[in-house]
Design a protein around this motif. Structure first.
Motif, mmCIF file in Angstrom:
data_model
loop_
_atom_site.group_PDB
_atom_site.id
_atom_site.type_symbol
_atom_site.label_atom_id
_atom_site.label_comp_id
_atom_site.label_asym_id
_atom_site.label_seq_id
_atom_site.Cartn_x
_atom_site.Cartn_y
_atom_site.Cartn_z
ATOM 1 N N THR A 143 0.824 -1.203 0.000
ATOM 2 C CA THR A 143 0.000 0.000 0.000
ATOM 3 C C THR A 143 0.862 1.258 0.000
ATOM 4 O OG1 THR A 143 -1.737 -1.176 1.195
ATOM 5 C CG2 THR A 143 -1.803 1.228 1.295
ATOM 6 N N ASN A 144 0.597 2.139 -0.927
ATOM 7 C CA ASN A 144 1.303 3.418 -1.003
ATOM 8 C C ASN A 144 0.687 4.432 -0.051
ATOM 9 O OD1 ASN A 144 3.483 3.159 -2.760
ATOM 10 N ND2 ASN A 144 2.169 3.299 -4.578
ATOM 11 N N PRO A 145 1.421 5.447 0.375
ATOM 12 C CA PRO A 145 2.873 5.595 0.199
ATOM 13 C C PRO A 145 3.594 4.536 1.025
ATOM 14 C CG PRO A 145 1.886 7.525 1.314
ATOM 15 C CD PRO A 145 0.786 6.563 1.094
ATOM 16 N N ILE A 164 7.181 -3.326 0.140
ATOM 17 C CA ILE A 164 7.830 -3.609 -1.143
ATOM 18 C C ILE A 164 7.440 -2.594 -2.221
ATOM 19 C CG2 ILE A 164 8.053 -6.083 -0.706
ATOM 20 C CD1 ILE A 164 5.887 -6.480 -2.824
ATOM 21 N N CYS A 165 8.326 -2.509 -3.184
ATOM 22 C CA CYS A 165 8.132 -1.638 -4.343
ATOM 23 C C CYS A 165 8.946 -2.246 -5.468
ATOM 24 C CB CYS A 165 8.660 -0.240 -4.033
ATOM 25 S SG CYS A 165 8.534 0.885 -5.437
ATOM 26 N N ASP A 166 8.442 -2.097 -6.683
ATOM 27 C CA ASP A 166 9.209 -2.674 -7.788
ATOM 28 C C ASP A 166 10.128 -1.665 -8.467
ATOM 29 O OD1 ASP A 166 7.218 -1.168 -8.860
ATOM 30 O OD2 ASP A 166 6.769 -2.537 -10.500
ATOM 31 N N LEU A 194 14.731 6.332 0.819
ATOM 32 C CA LEU A 194 13.384 5.997 1.266
ATOM 33 C C LEU A 194 12.639 5.462 0.043
ATOM 34 C CD1 LEU A 194 12.423 9.171 3.381
ATOM 35 C CD2 LEU A 194 13.656 7.104 4.122
ATOM 36 N N ASN A 195 11.446 4.927 0.248
ATOM 37 C CA ASN A 195 10.651 4.466 -0.885
ATOM 38 C C ASN A 195 10.397 5.632 -1.858
ATOM 39 O OD1 ASN A 195 7.292 3.909 -1.630
ATOM 40 N ND2 ASN A 195 8.891 2.543 -2.344
ATOM 41 N N HIS A 196 10.613 5.391 -3.139
ATOM 42 C CA HIS A 196 10.459 6.397 -4.189
ATOM 43 C C HIS A 196 11.402 7.594 -3.975
ATOM 44 C CE1 HIS A 196 6.172 4.908 -5.503
ATOM 45 N NE2 HIS A 196 7.084 3.957 -5.548
ATOM 46 N N LEU A 197 12.476 7.377 -3.238
ATOM 47 C CA LEU A 197 13.441 8.458 -2.971
ATOM 48 C C LEU A 197 14.814 7.829 -2.703
ATOM 49 C CD1 LEU A 197 13.170 11.695 -2.390
ATOM 50 C CD2 LEU A 197 13.529 11.026 -0.036
HETATM 51 MN MN MN Z 1 6.357 1.820 -5.564
#
Ligand code: MN
Ligand code: G6P
Length: 446
Positions: A143-145, A164-166, A194-197
């Motif tokens: 689930t984002n963020p 997780i993130c791809d 960080l995620n997406h960073l």
């Molecule tokens: Mn992602």
């Protein structure tokens, strides 16, 4: 083994089920329970899964329920892939932010804060229920963020929740491909943030860092997604390859303008696209799998289209259209369930990995995974400008978490105002007003 999928009526569930169908080894998932608030979405997705499983003899059995506690009881793994407020909520996140001249993306900037503010209370409730009803389960958070939501859940589940993130995997795969690395699995990707960073600072094969070879070659740099988005010169200046979501930071004005000028925002496009898909699923004669796959292909082809357009990056590479987050999830689940040691880039608690953050802060970093969970590996510190961004955004995330705890509107204003992509406290105030006016999920703000 029982896998529960929260947000089980969601559009990307067939990706996960498709990955499960390819797993025939002992210890695999045999039972999938889909949970969703919307029974119609559940039945649509169940139809797609049934068509996927048609020719697979040992396909995991699928059940669907709208009862959360029933779904959680006895689960070995829980995938959490919810969207609080639905895609209409995502479209509103974008609209309100763009009207103020700031970014409304679902994970970055004002939009990410708004989405986080309404998602965290729901994610925390789920975490508490898991702790009570399935205390031995592992929760994999999609689930984002994703980083923020994982951190919120980790306060109740400790290291049993992993985000997780791809996007880092896709980035690593693309760099390996342009460098001609034969077996990308053998490459060590030095990535952290960080995620997406996050940033790739190196890619080692047999002890040799191949990234300098890429950075020195404008032809190679121009041949893959991040190279086209950021431009060879900027990547050379950075000496690293940023996650594609950093386009929203490094080219913020262009991204905001492109989103303002677009016919529809991403959220509005997906809202309409998925409404058509779910409506079609009410027709008993429609081929569910065909309709789903056509919708999926269109979604992937248009991913980050405005960013690519503003950068003149052109179409996505055919190799990048297969997504991959379901593969990360399956690899993670296998490593834990079967003690198959592997390395994956995941969102976990920092411990002592980045010395500028405290040990509870969830970061995105390569981890060794086995039956004991995910253990972040030691990485070099980030350069100062990246450290600055990571610390600033983590501080914002902490204000979001504090807001969800206290329900304080003043703290919500602080969360928006401190974000590097929100350029005035007055804008932050108006964003809180605008978001609370459209989102029932923010009625807890007082
Ligand atoms: Mn992602
Ligand atoms: C990437 C991101 C995900 C995001 C997905 C779909 O994979 O890492 O966090 O959910 O894209 O984006 P979309 O705009 O199609 O919803």
């Amino acid at each position: 083994m029982k896998l529960t999928i929260l947000g089980g009526g969601g559009f990307r569930v067939p990706l996960v089920y498709g990955a499960l169908l390819g797993d025939h080894a002992e210890g695999r998932v045999t039972q999938v329970v889909l949970h969703d608030l919307d029974a119609q979405r559940l039945s649509a997705v169940t139809r797609v899964l049934a068509e996927q499983a048609a020719d697979v003899p040992d396909a995991p059995e699928v059940a669907a329920t709208t009862d959360l506690d029933e779904a959680l009881r006895g689960a070995d793994f829980v995938f959490s892939a919810i969207r609080v407020g639905g895609l209409e909520g995502r479209a509103n996140d974008e609209r309100v932010a763009l009207a103020e001249g700031v970014l409304g993306q679902e994970t970055v900037g004002a939009g990410g804060i708004a989405y986080g503010l309404r998602t965290v209370p729901v994610a925390v409730d789920i975490a508490r229920r898991v702790a009570r009803l399935a205390p031995d389960a592992w929760v994999i958070n999609f689930t984002n963020p994703a980083g923020l939501v994982t951190e919120a859940m980790s306060r109740h589940l400790g290291d049993r929740v992993i985000g997780i993130c791809d996007s880092p995997v896709g980035l690593g795969r693309r760099i390996a491909r342009v460098l001609g690395v034969q077996n990308p699995a053998e490459a060590w990707i030095d990535y952290v943030g960080l995620n997406h960073l996050g940033w790739v600072r190196g890619l080692r094969v047999a002890g040799r860092d191949e990234l300098p070879r890429l950075l020195a070659d404008p032809g190679l740099l121009g041949s893959f997604e991040e190279g086209k988005l950021f431009g060879a010169d900027w990547l050379r200046s950075l000496g690293a390859i940023p996650n594609e979501y950093l386009h929203y930071y490094y080219f913020n004005r262009e991204a905001v303008r492109a989103y303002q000028e677009a016919e529809q925002t991403r959220g509005a496009f997906l809202r309409d696209q998925q409404a058509r898909f779910y409506a079609e699923m009410r027709n008993p004669d429609a081929s569910a799998l065909k309709a789903w796959d056509a919708t999926r292909a269109e979604r992937e082809a248009t991913y980050m289209a405005e960013n690519r357009e503003s950068a003149g990056a052109g179409e996505r590479d055919a190799d990048d259209l297969s997504g991959g987050y379901e593969k990360v999830a399956l690899a993670l689940m296998r490593a834990i369930a079967r003690d198959e040691r592997t390395t994956l880039i995941l969102n976990v608690r920092n411990r002592s990995t980045l010395s500028v953050l405290d040990s509870e802060a969830v970061i995105e970093v390569p981890c060794l995974v086995d039956a004991n969970g995910a253990h972040p590996v030691a990485v070099d510190p980030l350069p100062d400008h990246a450290t600055g961004l990571v610390c600033a955004v983590k501080a914002v995330e902490r204000e979001v978490l504090a807001t969800a705890d206290s329900g304080s509107r003043t703290t919500a204003v602080k969360a928006f105002a401190l974000h590097p992509l929100v350029d005035s406290v007055n804008v932050a105030r108006r964003l809180v007003d605008g978001y609370t006016a459209v989102h029932p999920g923010l009625s807890y703000l007082k």
